[in-house]
Design a protein around this motif. Structure first.
Motif, PDB file in Angstrom:
ATOM      1  N   ILE A   1      32.234  38.540  34.753  1.00  0.00           N
ATOM      2  CA  ILE A   1      32.092  37.198  35.320  1.00  0.00           C
ATOM      3  C   ILE A   1      33.307  36.401  34.862  1.00  0.00           C
ATOM      4  CG2 ILE A   1      30.651  35.133  35.459  1.00  0.00           C
ATOM      5  CD1 ILE A   1      28.300  36.818  34.460  1.00  0.00           C
ATOM      6  N   GLY A   2      33.946  35.693  35.788  1.00  0.00           N
ATOM      7  CA  GLY A   2      35.134  34.942  35.409  1.00  0.00           C
ATOM      8  C   GLY A   2      35.126  33.540  35.955  1.00  0.00           C
TER       9      GLY A   2
ATOM     10  N   TYR B   1      33.167  31.974  39.291  1.00  0.00           N
ATOM     11  CA  TYR B   1      32.639  30.613  39.277  1.00  0.00           C
ATOM     12  C   TYR B   1      33.778  29.636  39.057  1.00  0.00           C
ATOM     13  CZ  TYR B   1      27.911  32.507  38.709  1.00  0.00           C
ATOM     14  OH  TYR B   1      26.728  33.177  38.885  1.00  0.00           O
ATOM     15  N   GLN B   2      33.706  28.510  39.744  1.00  0.00           N
ATOM     16  CA  GLN B   2      34.638  27.435  39.435  1.00  0.00           C
ATOM     17  C   GLN B   2      34.084  26.643  38.254  1.00  0.00           C
ATOM     18  OE1 GLN B   2      35.277  24.511  42.505  1.00  0.00           O
ATOM     19  NE2 GLN B   2      37.147  23.711  41.564  1.00  0.00           N
TER      20      GLN B   2
ATOM     21  N   ILE C   1      38.874  31.431  43.734  1.00  0.00           N
ATOM     22  CA  ILE C   1      37.578  32.122  43.756  1.00  0.00           C
ATOM     23  C   ILE C   1      37.673  33.397  44.597  1.00  0.00           C
ATOM     24  CG2 ILE C   1      35.195  31.980  44.562  1.00  0.00           C
ATOM     25  CD1 ILE C   1      35.530  30.361  42.104  1.00  0.00           C
ATOM     26  N   ASP C   2      38.283  33.295  45.766  1.00  0.00           N
ATOM     27  CA  ASP C   2      38.377  34.451  46.656  1.00  0.00           C
ATOM     28  C   ASP C   2      39.187  35.576  46.027  1.00  0.00           C
ATOM     29  OD1 ASP C   2      37.886  35.689  49.282  1.00  0.00           O
ATOM     30  OD2 ASP C   2      40.048  35.471  49.569  1.00  0.00           O
TER      31      ASP C   2
ATOM     32  N   ALA D   1      31.844  37.883  30.168  1.00  0.00           N
ATOM     33  CA  ALA D   1      32.216  36.624  30.808  1.00  0.00           C
ATOM     34  C   ALA D   1      33.551  36.161  30.235  1.00  0.00           C
ATOM     35  CB  ALA D   1      31.149  35.560  30.574  1.00  0.00           C
ATOM     36  N   ILE D   2      34.424  35.691  31.109  1.00  0.00           N
ATOM     37  CA  ILE D   2      35.732  35.196  30.692  1.00  0.00           C
ATOM     38  C   ILE D   2      35.902  33.773  31.197  1.00  0.00           C
ATOM     39  CG2 ILE D   2      38.238  35.512  30.774  1.00  0.00           C
ATOM     40  CD1 ILE D   2      37.775  38.466  31.316  1.00  0.00           C
ATOM     41  N   ILE D   3      35.979  32.833  30.281  1.00  0.00           N
ATOM     42  CA  ILE D   3      36.329  31.465  30.653  1.00  0.00           C
ATOM     43  C   ILE D   3      37.847  31.359  30.598  1.00  0.00           C
ATOM     44  CG2 ILE D   3      36.181  29.032  30.015  1.00  0.00           C
ATOM     45  CD1 ILE D   3      33.412  29.501  28.957  1.00  0.00           C
TER      46      ILE D   3
END
Length: 272
Positions: free
Chosen positions: A30-31, A50-51, A39-40, A7-9
């Motif tokens: 997951i980003g 995810y926003q 998002i697209d 996951a990357i925030i």
């Protein structure tokens, strides 16, 4: 999770190419992005998107974002605009959520801005507390991450350059009195490569990520302006010596066995 999930925030200037590389290397990624319009773009690159906004409390599905093995936090502190307390509050909110998640490894992308200019070579142990730091908010955020029970890696990146970040355009036509100061730069490709190495080898600890060679600002600016046609700065002698720091990346090279793609900032790759 059938395969390792990262996951990357913060899928920004470094986070997005990192996510793309991790996908190519077989990870499920997951980003997060603050912009619904992005998002697209992430989904087209096979990133589960995810926003998420951290204002500083999370707005968005942070828990879903943390359904992963490894978390990379790569968000700018913006202390000058939002105050020294804002970024630590962002990180505290993320850390609290991590404690309730399946995350086993947390990688926090920090900055060599934590080091004061002490006119010498600086290593990781020189700054561990906010009172030692030239960027207390960043060091407080590091502390909050280090308090987690998960495996933790802090990567203190130097000034990020490469591609469209061209040193000459930031000083074109200006007067520069700090030409003798050595640079502490990091090419984006090396930032991505170092973070991939940390993910793959599950390396923990605090590491400086800086190109091992430190030419002067004047050398960098002259070459950059000449190469890209920017107006040459005027270099003048300062009224008094300008303080400096040289950030050592020896620990990263020795313990992570990382070989820099661009060890010399005078040979960084750029695009116009």
């Amino acid at each position: 999770m059938s395969k390792e999930t990262i996951a990357i925030i913060g899928c920004g200037w470094v986070g997005l190419p990192l996510a793309e590389q991790l996908v190519q290397n077989g990870y499920r990624v997951i980003g997060s992005t603050t912009s619904v319009e992005k998002i697209d773009l992430l989904q087209k690159k096979a990133i589960v998107a995810y926003q998420l906004q951290l204002n500083p409390e999370p707005i968005g599905d942070l828990d879903a974002l943390l359904e992963a093995n490894t978390l990379i936090i790569d968000i700018p502190p913006k202390a000058a605009r939002l105050g020294n307390d804002f970024h630590p509050r962002q990180i505290r909110a993320v850390a609290n959520a991590v404690r309730q998640s399946p995350i086993s490894h947390v990688i926090y992308v920090s900055s060599t801005s934590v080091y004061p200019e002490l006119n010498r070579v600086l290593v990781e142990d020189d700054v561990f507390a906010p009172e030692q730091s030239a960027s207390p908010a960043m060091t407080k955020a590091e502390e909050l991450v280090r308090e987690l029970s998960q495996s933790v890696t802090i990567v203190r990146c130097g000034g990020l350059m490469g591609y469209d970040r061209i040193p000459g355009k930031y000083v074109a036509g200006k007067t520069v009195d700090s030409g003798a100061v050595p640079v502490n730069y990091l090419h984006r490709d090396d930032a991505v490569g170092i973070l991939q190495r940390v993910v793959r080898e599950k390396i923990s600890g605090v590491f400086n990520a800086v190109a091992p060679e430190h030419p002067s600002r004047e050398a960098i600016y002259r070459k950059s302006c000449a190469d890209f046609g920017y107006a040459m700065p005027t270099f003048v002698e300062p009224d008094k010596p300008v303080n400096y720091k040289i950030i050592s990346s020896d620990k990263l090279i020795e313990l992570a066995h990382y070989q820099f793609l661009y060890p010399n900032p005078l040979q960084f790759y750029y695009t116009v």
